[in-house]
Design a protein around this motif. Structure first.
Motif, PDB file in Angstrom:
ATOM      1  N   PHE A 121      -0.750  -2.868  -4.988  1.00 54.09           N
ATOM      2  CA  PHE A 121      -1.572  -3.359  -6.099  1.00 54.09           C
ATOM      3  C   PHE A 121      -2.020  -2.252  -7.039  1.00 54.09           C
ATOM      4  O   PHE A 121      -2.546  -2.536  -8.113  1.00 54.09           O
ATOM      5  N   THR A 122      -1.883  -1.021  -6.632  1.00 54.53           N
ATOM      6  CA  THR A 122      -2.278   0.089  -7.503  1.00 54.53           C
ATOM      7  C   THR A 122      -1.208   0.298  -8.560  1.00 54.53           C
ATOM      8  O   THR A 122      -0.065   0.610  -8.241  1.00 54.53           O
ATOM      9  N   LYS A 133      -5.067  -1.260   9.701  1.00 54.30           N
ATOM     10  CA  LYS A 133      -5.336  -0.246   8.682  1.00 54.30           C
ATOM     11  C   LYS A 133      -4.071   0.095   7.903  1.00 54.30           C
ATOM     12  O   LYS A 133      -4.114   0.263   6.682  1.00 54.30           O
ATOM     13  N   SER A 134      -2.951   0.210   8.592  1.00 55.23           N
ATOM     14  CA  SER A 134      -1.703   0.534   7.894  1.00 55.23           C
ATOM     15  C   SER A 134      -1.289  -0.590   6.947  1.00 55.23           C
ATOM     16  O   SER A 134      -0.769  -0.329   5.848  1.00 55.23           O
ATOM     17  N   GLN A 135      -1.532  -1.833   7.351  1.00 50.02           N
ATOM     18  CA  GLN A 135      -1.199  -2.940   6.468  1.00 50.02           C
ATOM     19  C   GLN A 135      -2.087  -2.953   5.227  1.00 50.02           C
ATOM     20  O   GLN A 135      -1.617  -3.236   4.114  1.00 50.02           O
ATOM     21  N   LYS A 136      -3.374  -2.646   5.393  1.00 50.79           N
ATOM     22  CA  LYS A 136      -4.274  -2.582   4.240  1.00 50.79           C
ATOM     23  C   LYS A 136      -3.867  -1.460   3.298  1.00 50.79           C
ATOM     24  O   LYS A 136      -3.928  -1.609   2.071  1.00 50.79           O
ATOM     25  N   THR A 137      -3.438  -0.337   3.852  1.00 51.66           N
ATOM     26  CA  THR A 137      -3.000   0.779   3.009  1.00 51.66           C
ATOM     27  C   THR A 137      -1.763   0.408   2.209  1.00 51.66           C
ATOM     28  O   THR A 137      -1.644   0.752   1.020  1.00 51.66           O
ATOM     29  N   LYS A 138      -0.836  -0.308   2.830  1.00 52.30           N
ATOM     30  CA  LYS A 138       0.367  -0.729   2.112  1.00 52.30           C
ATOM     31  C   LYS A 138       0.034  -1.709   0.993  1.00 52.30           C
ATOM     32  O   LYS A 138       0.603  -1.644  -0.096  1.00 52.30           O
ATOM     33  N   LYS A 139      -0.929  -2.605   1.251  1.00 55.66           N
ATOM     34  CA  LYS A 139      -1.310  -3.564   0.215  1.00 55.66           C
ATOM     35  C   LYS A 139      -1.972  -2.868  -0.960  1.00 55.66           C
ATOM     36  O   LYS A 139      -1.734  -3.206  -2.126  1.00 55.66           O
ATOM     37  N   LYS A 140      -2.807  -1.884  -0.679  1.00 52.32           N
ATOM     38  CA  LYS A 140      -3.458  -1.148  -1.770  1.00 52.32           C
ATOM     39  C   LYS A 140      -2.433  -0.405  -2.608  1.00 52.32           C
ATOM     40  O   LYS A 140      -2.535  -0.350  -3.835  1.00 52.32           O
ATOM     41  N   SER A 141      -1.456   0.186  -1.966  1.00 57.76           N
ATOM     42  CA  SER A 141      -0.432   0.922  -2.711  1.00 57.76           C
ATOM     43  C   SER A 141       0.409  -0.014  -3.575  1.00 57.76           C
ATOM     44  O   SER A 141       0.883   0.369  -4.647  1.00 57.76           O
TER      45      SER A 141
END
Length: 656
Positions: free
Chosen positions: A647-648, A637-645
């Motif tokens: 690409f945003t 989950k933390s890795q997905k959150t970092k990826k979203k941040s």
């Protein structure tokens, strides 16, 4: 004289064979009780005494003429005095018939000594083998004696292993009976001899420490002005000063709440802080001045106790002064001056000093437990705790008092806030209470951070990262190329600012031919598998200092024994980790119970490593699987959150 003679009387035999024969009783030496003199070895047989003897005409060195018989010259006598021919410093021995000589061992002829004439000027001669050619020996050659009065000759042997020759000067001292025949002349082995001296010195040191403690004088705590007020109630104080409480019920309740804060601070200062400072800390300083317990660190044990004592004393005196002003004032005055005092201390040094002390508390308790194992510190601790002013409280119970006091401050302030009627006072008191609670929350965060920092610092010391060629034998690196591989700094991996330790424990790794004890560290981003290597610490070895109390007992034992945790394989990232439970039916044939499997997959989903682990119980197995699964989901989950941040994209500026 230059001819080597293996049967020369001046040769000392130290060969194991002769020592073994001496111990078995083949030869016995004795002294003449009347003369306290040496018996000299002679040729003889099993049937009778030797008739041909040599003579001794020189006394021991340092013995004056006409001395007592015990120091008189020694001369072997013979039944045939004419057989001894003295000519110009030479002595000729008459041989005994060979048929009377035993072909094996030759013993000492007892009772064959007599007192020689002191006027003889010839040197002392000792019997030896007669020369078949009638060779003559100088008297100085025969003056050399053997160290022992027992002489065993083995005919036929050309060389005696370990034989030594004694010089003429040393022979004078070797012939003394105290040196030759006294079995107690050997010095005892020094380790056993020194042990008794050390025990004696230790007992003397303890007795001196007790006598030094008896000279310590503790000041009386009754000299403080507020000593008699800590056990009184607010009503008793008002009756003592002949001032009845006000008719306003709410104002009286507020005064009682302030009085509770004052009396509790008095008790805290007198019964805890002052006892720690005057009895324990001052006594330890006194002993260190007299060169006792010099290695005990005052800061590690008491931290900023002096600062804490001075701050609490100032707070008590300030509260006492406003209470005295209220009591001495007229009946119309109100107790309204406590707000500046509360603001000054709770927003100032009172909370800060408690924070500093509390940050060191866990280390101080652990340090105290290590000091209790020493005899000298135990004597000091027992003497302090027996003081009547301790009121049967032990040092650990006194050390925890500042922590309890800091957590009680918000409750006392909340009690004052509830019983206040003025809105301005309520706002001020509430803000002070919030300040103290925030200080406690900050302290909890600091304690957790400090505990995590100390734990990672100790992990960096005990976890060993082997080089590539030691970790896997498949990789061959020549010695000339090993300098190319830079040593990876473990501090970068085990950094408390980058990661957190979620779970750890001891398991068993099943290998092809054996079971290996391993220790697993589950961090928030990878799993580390290590094997514990225990090295028994030698007596008097290096002290590893203070161990972090948050470490598990297994790791504390490893550190105390000077051991380490050797990394078995590279860290396994949680996004490449797969954990699977194993049915007992599949591995019961191998003797495995409570087993589970950990797989390390690369980025192409290929398994590059596998660990078959066994837990002690089924509950521990399920706990490990749950902890690893939870850590994997949290890391994903933390890795997905970092990826979203990443690409945003932020909104475009209107100026572009």
């Amino acid at each position: 004289m230059l001819q080597f003679d293996r049967q020369a009387p001046g040769r000392i035999s130290t060969s194991p064979t002769l020592r073994r024969l001496r111990g078995s009783g083949w030869g016995i030496s004795s002294l003449l009780p009347q003369q306290n003199a040496l018996e000299l070895p002679t040729w003889g047989s099993w049937r009778g005494p030797v008739k041909a003897q040599g003579c001794l005409s020189k006394s021991l060195p340092g013995s004056p003429k006409g001395s007592s018989p015990s120091l008189s010259p020694l001369t072997p006598h013979s039944s045939d005095p004419a057989s001894i021919n003295n000519t110009a410093g030479k002595v000729r021995f008459q041989p005994r018939p060979t048929e009377d000589v035993l072909p094996g061992l030759q013993l000492i002829n007892e009772g064959s000594l007599h007192q020689a004439d002191e006027d003889l000027s010839l040197p002392c001669a000792t019997p030896g083998y007669p020369s078949p050619k009638g060779e003559e020996f100088y008297g100085s050659r025969f003056y050399e004696h053997r160290r022992s009065s027992v002489v065993l000759n083995l005919p036929g042997l050309e060389v005696f292993p370990g034989d030594l020759l004694v010089s003429d000067g040393a022979a004078d001292y070797l012939c003394h009976p105290l040196l030759l025949l006294n079995p107690e002349s050997k010095k005892p082995r020094w380790p056993f001899f020194k042990r008794g001296v050390q025990n004696k010195d230790k007992h003397k040191h303890m007795s001196n420490l007790e006598s030094c403690l008896s000279s310590v004088r503790i000041t009386d705590f009754r000299g403080y002005e507020f000593y008699s007020l800590k056990d009184k109630t607010w009503s008793e104080v008002m009756e003592t000063h002949k001032k009845l409480p006000d008719d306003q019920f709410d104002l009286t309740k507020q005064q009682e709440a302030i009085w509770e804060l004052f009396t509790s601070e008095c008790t805290y200062f007198l019964d805890h802080l002052l006892v720690l400072k005057m009895i324990f800390m001052s006594t330890l300083k006194y002993l260190q001045i007299h060169e006792y317990l010099l290695d005990v660190d005052l800061w590690r044990l008491f931290a900023n106790l002096e600062e804490l004592t001075q701050t609490s004393l100032g707070f008590v005196n300030s509260l006492l002064s406003i209470i005295k002003d209220y009591v001495d004032a007229s009946e119309t005055s109100r107790l309204v001056d406590f707000i500046p005092v509360l603001t000054k201390y709770f927003r100032g040094s009172l909370c800060q000093s408690h924070q500093t002390y509390c940050l060191n508390y866990s280390a101080a308790v652990f340090y105290l437990e290590s000091l209790k194992q020493r005899d000298d510190f135990s004597i000091y601790l027992k003497w302090c705790e027996q003081n009547e002013q301790c009121k049967r409280l032990h040092l650990p119970e006194l050390l925890v008092a500042p922590l309890h006091r800091l957590t009680r401050y918000p409750l006392l302030l909340k009690n004052i806030w509830k019983r206040s009627t003025d809105s301005t006072e309520k706002i001020m008191i509430y803000s002070i209470k919030e300040k103290v609670e925030k200080s406690i929350r900050d302290l909890e965060g600091k304690v957790k951070w400090l505990d995590n920092f100390q734990k990672f610092r100790h992990l960096q010391e005990i976890i060993v990262w082997p080089p590539l060629w030691d970790r896997d034998k498949r990789f061959f690196i020549p010695e000339c190329l090993k300098h190319i591989f830079k040593e990876y700094m473990a501090e970068n991996i085990l950094s408390p600012t980058n990661r957190h330790l979620l779970y750890e424990g001891k398991l068993t790794l099943a290998e092809s031919t054996r079971f290996l004890d391993v220790y697993l560290f589950l961090f928030d981003d990878f799993l580390l598998v290590t094997k514990t290597k225990r090295n028994k610490k030698k007596p008097g070895g290096t002290d590893f200092g203070l161990i972090c109390p948050s470490l598990t007992p297994e790791l504390q034992t490893v550190i105390k024994e000077g051991g380490s945790c050797m990394v078995l394989d590279q860290p396994i990232p949680l996004d490449r980790l797969v954990v699977k439970g194993i049915d007992p039916l599949h591995v019961s044939v191998f003797g495995l119970r409570h087993a589970f499997l950990i797989q390390h997959e690369n980025r192409y989903q290929q398994c590059i490593a596998a660990f078959l682990l066994q837990a002690q119980t089924e509950h521990i197995k399920k706990t490990w699987i749950t902890q690893i699964t939870t850590a994997i989901s949290g890391f994903t989950k933390s890795q997905k959150t970092k990826k979203k941040s990443l690409f945003t994209l932020s909104a475009e500026s209107s100026e572009i």
